[in-house]
Design a protein around this motif. Structure first.
Motif, short mmCIF file in Angstrom:
data_model
loop_
_atom_site.label_atom_id
_atom_site.label_comp_id
_atom_site.label_asym_id
_atom_site.label_seq_id
_atom_site.Cartn_x
_atom_site.Cartn_y
_atom_site.Cartn_z
N SER A 1 44.34 46.37 37.98
CA SER A 1 45.29 44.47 38.10
C SER A 1 46.23 44.21 39.92
O SER A 1 45.99 43.46 40.06
CB SER A 1 46.12 44.17 37.10
OG SER A 1 46.87 45.30 37.35
N MET A 2 46.75 45.29 40.16
CA MET A 2 46.79 45.57 41.32
C MET A 2 45.55 45.42 42.89
O MET A 2 46.19 45.69 43.90
CB MET A 2 47.74 46.75 41.61
CG MET A 2 49.40 46.56 41.00
SD MET A 2 50.53 47.69 40.95
CE MET A 2 51.34 46.64 41.89
N ASP A 3 44.44 45.59 43.21
CA ASP A 3 43.67 44.95 43.34
C ASP A 3 43.92 44.69 44.69
O ASP A 3 43.94 45.35 46.53
CB ASP A 3 42.68 45.49 43.09
CG ASP A 3 41.60 46.66 42.12
OD1 ASP A 3 42.52 47.56 42.84
OD2 ASP A 3 40.63 46.09 41.71
N SER A 4 44.25 43.52 44.98
CA SER A 4 45.00 42.37 45.64
C SER A 4 45.62 43.02 46.80
O SER A 4 45.71 43.02 48.02
CB SER A 4 44.53 41.28 45.46
OG SER A 4 45.74 40.88 44.76
N LEU B 1 59.09 56.09 37.63
CA LEU B 1 58.14 54.27 37.76
C LEU B 1 58.42 53.54 38.54
O LEU B 1 59.57 52.84 38.15
CB LEU B 1 57.77 54.05 36.29
CG LEU B 1 56.89 53.33 35.89
CD1 LEU B 1 55.77 53.35 35.46
CD2 LEU B 1 57.31 52.89 34.11
N LEU B 2 57.31 52.23 38.77
CA LEU B 2 57.99 51.27 40.06
C LEU B 2 57.49 50.38 38.91
O LEU B 2 56.40 49.85 39.29
CB LEU B 2 57.42 51.33 41.46
CG LEU B 2 57.99 50.54 42.37
CD1 LEU B 2 59.22 49.72 41.98
CD2 LEU B 2 57.55 50.71 43.42
N HIS B 3 58.58 49.07 38.87
CA HIS B 3 58.13 47.86 37.59
C HIS B 3 57.00 46.84 38.97
O HIS B 3 58.66 46.30 39.69
CB HIS B 3 58.98 47.04 36.79
CG HIS B 3 59.15 48.48 35.82
ND1 HIS B 3 57.61 49.03 34.65
CD2 HIS B 3 59.79 49.32 35.02
CE1 HIS B 3 58.55 50.02 33.77
NE2 HIS B 3 59.31 50.28 34.03
N LEU B 4 56.41 46.23 39.18
CA LEU B 4 55.79 45.00 39.18
C LEU B 4 55.31 44.07 38.88
O LEU B 4 54.80 44.00 37.37
CB LEU B 4 54.92 45.60 40.73
CG LEU B 4 55.90 47.10 42.18
CD1 LEU B 4 54.41 47.32 43.17
CD2 LEU B 4 56.79 46.20 42.48
N GLN B 5 55.20 43.14 39.99
CA GLN B 5 54.48 41.46 38.99
C GLN B 5 53.14 42.05 38.39
O GLN B 5 52.89 41.66 37.00
CB GLN B 5 54.74 40.58 40.02
CG GLN B 5 54.21 38.87 38.89
CD GLN B 5 54.25 37.91 40.53
OE1 GLN B 5 54.42 38.64 41.45
NE2 GLN B 5 53.90 37.49 39.68
N ASN B 6 52.01 42.64 38.83
CA ASN B 6 51.57 42.58 38.51
C ASN B 6 51.00 44.55 37.72
O ASN B 6 49.62 44.56 37.61
CB ASN B 6 49.77 42.12 39.92
CG ASN B 6 49.78 41.49 39.56
OD1 ASN B 6 49.71 40.52 38.94
ND2 ASN B 6 49.81 40.69 40.80
#
Length: 505
Positions: free
Chosen positions: A319-322, A242-247
């Motif tokens: 939510s990470m499309d961009s 699991l990699l937690h990112l801002q979005n």
């Protein structure tokens, strides 16, 4: 105060006919276009989606029918508008759309007339884009049908749902506008090709414990294609990373497929696809459980025969499309730098596992105690394969020759080893190793090899059970085991009890 006051403005509304024709060439294939329509059905909470075709009629048609929520007429008009949703807007986590362009651009890429018939709260509505009409009027206008029930397949809509109908199939018919038979053949061929892609793209909706979708083609239920063979007992599954990112969170899981000899040929070919396992290795990127991209290492390594069993599932939220640059077709993406670093480490770990799967199977062939017919020799940095001139099959035959012929015999054996077609083997292994097999050996040659090897092993004091176990793991005995067992039994003068019990079990 209006900050735009005093500016000179001019109308730059795009010409409808020009822009809508441009939307046809974004780059959709039939597969990606159909997948985009199915996306909308899943977002509308459909549990059954049926793809319908009518290829024999004067005006062929393709439809995608679902039992989802349906739309009111106002919602339908909004959905028919190109760019109906802002890609920057926050979406529900199960929403598979992005730009609000998918249904329109996907449909226009395949046909010149798009009709949507939908039913909600007992009311049926219909709207259509006709590109020929737009070309004449140059106006952004859709046609609202007075009687939606007149459309083909409209009667199949249940209590609620939507039918997306493609007509004027100029991009699918292959140019056979006046040859109905060839046109039908072309459309059917294209649909057959698209079928496999749909089974792959939506496999996580169609199978497993979380199955929520039945996907049909002209009434035939399609089965999902799991590219990870998760139901196979020999598949090696690593824990999720699991990699937690801002979005949002990126979920990574690596899998090593079973060796092809552990699977049926049908199952192996199906998960490998038309291009084979060498091309299908790599990362499989999912957005909301929907497959976006597969069979790529994102430039982190080269495709290789030794790591073709490696596949990595990468799950991202919408939510990470961009950050991933998901395109309109939802068929391409770019790897964010922070994820690239994590995947490098994953790749180092799993490539070792795939190599071990192949090397474990190859280790028995170079185990000296098993008297292999070939030696694997490391000379400096070069690996060489040489016939084992000390194998009993060679030495016992040489002993039966006149002394003056023995050197010539071993020279012939060495010549065979020196003539090994390395370049051809490398090309074949890189392309389709699973289709390469050893040559068949006749029973006379097999008997000579078995008898000679058996005498040598008995002389070492090994029993029949141990000898059978050893020979069963090496070529050419492994590929012709039934014949080998008969020869052993005959040479020993009695049935091999151990092997008989094993066969019965």
């Amino acid at each position: 105060m209006n900050k735009f006051a005093g500016e000179r403005l001019a109308d730059a509304t795009p010409h409808a006919a020009s822009l809508i024709e441009g939307l046809r060439d974004i780059g959709y294939s039939l597969e990606t276009a159909l997948a985009d329509i199915v996306d909308n059905s899943i977002t509308a909470r459909a549990r059954r989606v049926e793809i319908l075709t009518e290829t024999a009629a004067d005006e062929p048609a393709i439809g995608v029918l679902d039992d989802g929520d349906g739309m009111t007429e106002a919602e339908l008009v909004a959905a028919m508008r190109p760019g109906s949703q802002n890609p920057l807007a926050v979406r529900h986590n199960l929403d598979l759309g992005r730009f609000g362009l998918g249904m329109k651009s996907a449909s226009f890429s395949q046909c010149r007339q798009l009709t949507v018939v939908t039913k909600k709260n007992g009311v049926t509505s219909s709207a259509a884009w006709d590109l020929d009409r737009i070309a004449e009027t140059n106006r952004w206008e859709i046609q609202l049908a007075a009687d939606p029930s007149n459309h083909i397949w409209a009667e199949k809509i249940g209590q609620s749902g939507t039918l997306v109908l493609w007509q004027k199939l100029d991009r699918i018919s292959g140019g056979f506008a006046h040859d109905h038979a060839k046109r039908a053949e072309q459309i059917n061929r294209r649909m057959a090709s698209a079928e496999r892609q749909l089974r792959l793209v939506f496999h996580r909706f169609m199978g497993g414990a979380t199955s929520s979708l039945k996907l049909l083609l002209n009434g035939r239920l399609l089965k999902p294609i799991d590219p990870f063979a998760l139901d196979h007992p020999a598949t090696i599954k690593d824990p999720e990373d699991l990699l937690h990112l801002q979005n949002g969170d990126v979920v990574i899981q690596s899998v090593t497929l079973p060796h092809h000899k552990q699977m049926t040929q049908t199952a192996w070919d199906e998960i490998g696809g038309p291009e084979g396992h060498l091309k299908s290795q790599g990362f499989y990127l999912y957005r909301g459980r929907r497959l976006i991209l597969h069979g790529t290492w994102f430039g982190l390594c080269r495709q290789s025969e030794l790591i073709k069993l490696c596949r990595v599932r990468v799950d991202i939220p919408n939510s990470m499309d961009s950050e991933w640059n998901i395109d309109v077709k939802k068929s391409s993406a770019q790897l964010p730098p922070i994820v690239r670093e994590r995947l490098k480490k994953v790749l180092e770990r799993i490539s070792d596992g795939s190599r071990r799967t192949y090397k474990r199977r190859g280790q028995k062939l170079v185990d000296e105690s098993r008297m292999p017919l070939w030696h694997r020799v490391l000379v400096g940095d070069t690996i060489r394969y040489r016939p084992n001139s000390e194998h009993p099959a060679f030495t016992e035959f040489a002993d039966s020759l006149p002394v003056e012929l023995r050197a010539g015999f071993f020279n012939c054996v060495a010549l065979v080893g020196a003539s090994l077609p390395i370049d051809a083997l490398h090309a074949d292994m890189a392309g389709s190793a699973e289709h390469i097999a050893t040559d068949e050996v006749d029973e006379s040659a097999l008997a000579q090899a078995v008898t000679a090897t058996l005498h040598r092993l008995l002389h070492r004091g090994l029993d029949a059970k141990t000898i059978s176990s050893m020979l069963k793991d090496i070529e050419p005995f492994r590929s012709s085991w039934d014949a080998t067992r008969r020869i052993i039994d005959k040479a020993l003068g009695a049935p091999n009890e151990y092997e008989s019990r094993s066969a019965e079990a």
